[in-house]
Design a protein around this motif. Structure first.
Motif, short mmCIF file in Angstrom:
data_model
loop_
_atom_site.label_atom_id
_atom_site.label_comp_id
_atom_site.label_asym_id
_atom_site.label_seq_id
_atom_site.Cartn_x
_atom_site.Cartn_y
_atom_site.Cartn_z
N LYS A 1 -45.02 27.74 -23.59
CA LYS A 1 -45.69 26.87 -24.55
C LYS A 1 -45.69 25.43 -24.03
CE LYS A 1 -44.76 29.62 -28.69
NZ LYS A 1 -44.17 29.63 -30.05
N VAL A 2 -46.54 24.60 -24.63
CA VAL A 2 -46.65 23.21 -24.20
C VAL A 2 -46.47 22.30 -25.41
CG1 VAL A 2 -48.16 21.47 -23.18
CG2 VAL A 2 -48.17 23.80 -22.28
N VAL A 3 -45.64 21.28 -25.24
CA VAL A 3 -45.40 20.28 -26.28
C VAL A 3 -45.84 18.92 -25.74
CG1 VAL A 3 -43.64 19.07 -27.63
CG2 VAL A 3 -43.48 21.55 -27.29
N THR A 4 -46.50 18.12 -26.57
CA THR A 4 -46.88 16.77 -26.18
C THR A 4 -45.82 15.79 -26.66
OG1 THR A 4 -49.24 17.31 -26.34
CG2 THR A 4 -48.65 14.98 -26.35
N PHE A 5 -45.27 15.05 -25.72
CA PHE A 5 -44.27 14.03 -26.04
C PHE A 5 -44.91 12.65 -25.95
CE2 PHE A 5 -41.40 10.77 -24.32
CZ PHE A 5 -40.44 10.72 -25.32
N THR A 6 -44.67 11.83 -26.97
CA THR A 6 -45.23 10.47 -27.00
C THR A 6 -44.11 9.46 -27.23
OG1 THR A 6 -47.35 11.25 -27.88
CG2 THR A 6 -46.84 8.91 -28.16
N LEU A 7 -44.11 8.41 -26.43
CA LEU A 7 -43.23 7.27 -26.66
C LEU A 7 -44.07 6.16 -27.25
CD1 LEU A 7 -40.68 5.51 -26.38
CD2 LEU A 7 -41.31 5.13 -23.98
N GLY A 8 -43.72 5.74 -28.46
CA GLY A 8 -44.52 4.74 -29.14
C GLY A 8 -43.73 3.49 -29.47
N PHE A 9 -44.42 2.34 -29.42
CA PHE A 9 -43.84 1.06 -29.79
C PHE A 9 -44.59 0.50 -30.99
CE2 PHE A 9 -42.59 1.63 -25.44
CZ PHE A 9 -41.34 1.02 -25.32
N SER A 10 -43.96 -0.39 -31.71
CA SER A 10 -44.65 -1.08 -32.80
C SER A 10 -44.98 -2.49 -32.36
CB SER A 10 -43.78 -1.11 -34.06
OG SER A 10 -42.56 -1.81 -33.82
N GLY A 11 -46.10 -3.02 -32.90
CA GLY A 11 -46.56 -4.35 -32.51
C GLY A 11 -46.02 -5.43 -33.42
N GLU A 12 -46.64 -6.56 -33.34
CA GLU A 12 -46.22 -7.71 -34.13
C GLU A 12 -46.36 -7.42 -35.62
OE1 GLU A 12 -48.76 -10.76 -32.68
OE2 GLU A 12 -47.62 -11.07 -30.83
N LEU A 13 -45.37 -7.84 -36.37
CA LEU A 13 -45.34 -7.69 -37.83
C LEU A 13 -45.52 -6.23 -38.25
CD1 LEU A 13 -47.50 -10.81 -38.81
CD2 LEU A 13 -45.00 -10.63 -38.69
N GLY A 14 -45.01 -5.30 -37.44
CA GLY A 14 -45.05 -3.90 -37.81
C GLY A 14 -46.37 -3.20 -37.53
N SER A 15 -47.30 -3.88 -36.87
CA SER A 15 -48.58 -3.25 -36.57
C SER A 15 -48.41 -2.19 -35.49
CB SER A 15 -49.58 -4.31 -36.11
OG SER A 15 -49.11 -4.95 -34.93
N GLY A 16 -49.44 -1.37 -35.33
CA GLY A 16 -49.38 -0.32 -34.32
C GLY A 16 -49.33 -0.89 -32.92
N GLY A 17 -48.48 -0.33 -32.09
CA GLY A 17 -48.34 -0.79 -30.71
C GLY A 17 -48.86 0.22 -29.72
N SER A 18 -48.50 0.04 -28.47
CA SER A 18 -48.97 0.94 -27.42
C SER A 18 -48.21 2.25 -27.45
CB SER A 18 -48.85 0.27 -26.06
OG SER A 18 -47.52 -0.18 -25.84
N ARG A 19 -48.87 3.30 -26.96
CA ARG A 19 -48.30 4.64 -26.97
C ARG A 19 -48.72 5.35 -25.68
NH1 ARG A 19 -47.04 6.13 -32.19
NH2 ARG A 19 -47.38 8.34 -31.82
N ASN A 20 -47.81 6.10 -25.10
CA ASN A 20 -48.13 6.89 -23.92
C ASN A 20 -47.53 8.28 -24.09
OD1 ASN A 20 -49.52 5.32 -21.56
ND2 ASN A 20 -48.11 3.86 -22.52
N SER A 21 -48.25 9.28 -23.58
CA SER A 21 -47.87 10.67 -23.81
C SER A 21 -47.82 11.45 -22.50
CB SER A 21 -48.86 11.35 -24.76
OG SER A 21 -48.98 10.65 -25.98
#
Length: 305
Positions: free
Chosen positions: A110-130
């Motif tokens: 089986k295959v699982v997608t792993f993502t490392l995510g960061f949050s941006g300024e004031l809690g906004s969405g940040g960059s993500r890589n998988s």
């Protein structure tokens, strides 16, 4: 029963293969080149939450003090400088060279997608890589400098595991490998237990505060065997959680028959519906005692809360 030498040899060969298969499943394969590092997740069960697109998603949040806590508890890190760097995106990228992830599932293909995510300024969405990870225990490496990150990222936010189906389950291990110039002690994640040491004996002695007296529970069990009306109360934890949110047939105390099943048994939450941790935290202590007094249960089943 004795066996001949060929049979004995064949049995030993099979045992070795089984042992190697087990080792292959529990130990990450192809680990990254020897760099100092530490675990932040170790054999953590992950299972997908249902979503509209049919994918099972399991987030592990690492914001706030969560990643620092993982580093302390799982990785054995006590270096305050390293712990402080984990709190910010800038510090994380300065410290961490790569992220190693290995996953073991019920099936190895089986295959699982792993993502490392960061949050941006004031809690906004940040960059993500998988990256895609097979569930055969092979360690996959995300090198930080090979990914695209935003300068506006503020803090680490989450490890996200996306499973093919919501019903899929697996165990995940995540290790942070450090950049040159940073070192941490090598920690054995599963050291052998020294059963014969004085320290182990003292720990066991401290773990037992009281052996108790089981005469009262024997009395209740006899009452059940005799078929007499018996009230058993449940207090706290998942067994009574959402008692009023969901239909009664879905409540744990209703959906699972009492065992031993006895005519006249009356399970009750003692008027404390939805006694989860959050619900109990909002209730005055007197409400629990008054509810118990009102129902006069023969036995109270307490979950850890």
């Amino acid at each position: 029963m004795a066996c001949d030498e060929p049979t004995k040899h064949k049995t030993q060969t099979i045992q070795k293969r089984v042992k190697q298969t087990v080792l292959d499943k529990i130990a990450p394969k192809d680990p990254t080149a020897k760099r100092p590092g530490f675990y932040v997740l170790l054999d953590k069960p992950v299972g997908g939450l249902p979503s509209n697109d049919g994918v099972g998603r399991h987030p592990v949040y690492i914001n706030g003090d969560r990643l620092v806590t993982f580093a302390k508890m799982v990785g054995g890190i006590d270096d305050e400088n390293i712990l402080e760097m984990l709190r910010t995106a800038k510090g994380f990228r300065k410290l961490v060279h790569s992220v190693g992830v290995s996953i073991v599932g019920d099936l190895p293909d089986k295959v699982v997608t792993f993502t490392l995510g960061f949050s941006g300024e004031l809690g906004s969405g940040g960059s993500r890589n998988s990256m895609k990870i097979t569930t055969d225990g092979t360690e996959h490496i995300m090198v930080m400098d090979e990914q695209q990150w935003s300068d506006s990222d503020e803090t680490p936010q989450e490890f996200l595991f996306e499973l093919v189906k919501p019903k899929d389950i697996a165990t995940a291990t995540v290790k942070l490998y450090l950049n040159d110039g940073y070192t941490v002690p090598e920690v054995d994640p599963d050291p052998p237990v020294a059963f014969d040491t004085p320290a182990y004996g003292e720990m066991i002695a401290r773990s037992c505060l009281s052996t108790g007296n089981n005469i009262r529970i024997k009395r209740v069990l006899q009452q059940l065997r005799d078929g007499k009306p018996t009230t058993i109360a449940f207090l706290g934890g998942s067994i009574t959680q959402a008692r009023v949110r969901f239909p009664r047939r879905k409540c744990a105390t209703r959906a699972r028959p009492m065992r031993p099943s006895a005519k006249g048994t009356h399970p009750t939450t003692a008027h404390m519906s939805a006694t989860s941790k959050r619900a109990l935290a909002a209730r005055p202590a007197s409400s629990a005692s008054s509810a118990m007094t009102a129902t006069s249960p023969a036995m109270v089943r307490c979950n850890p809360i």
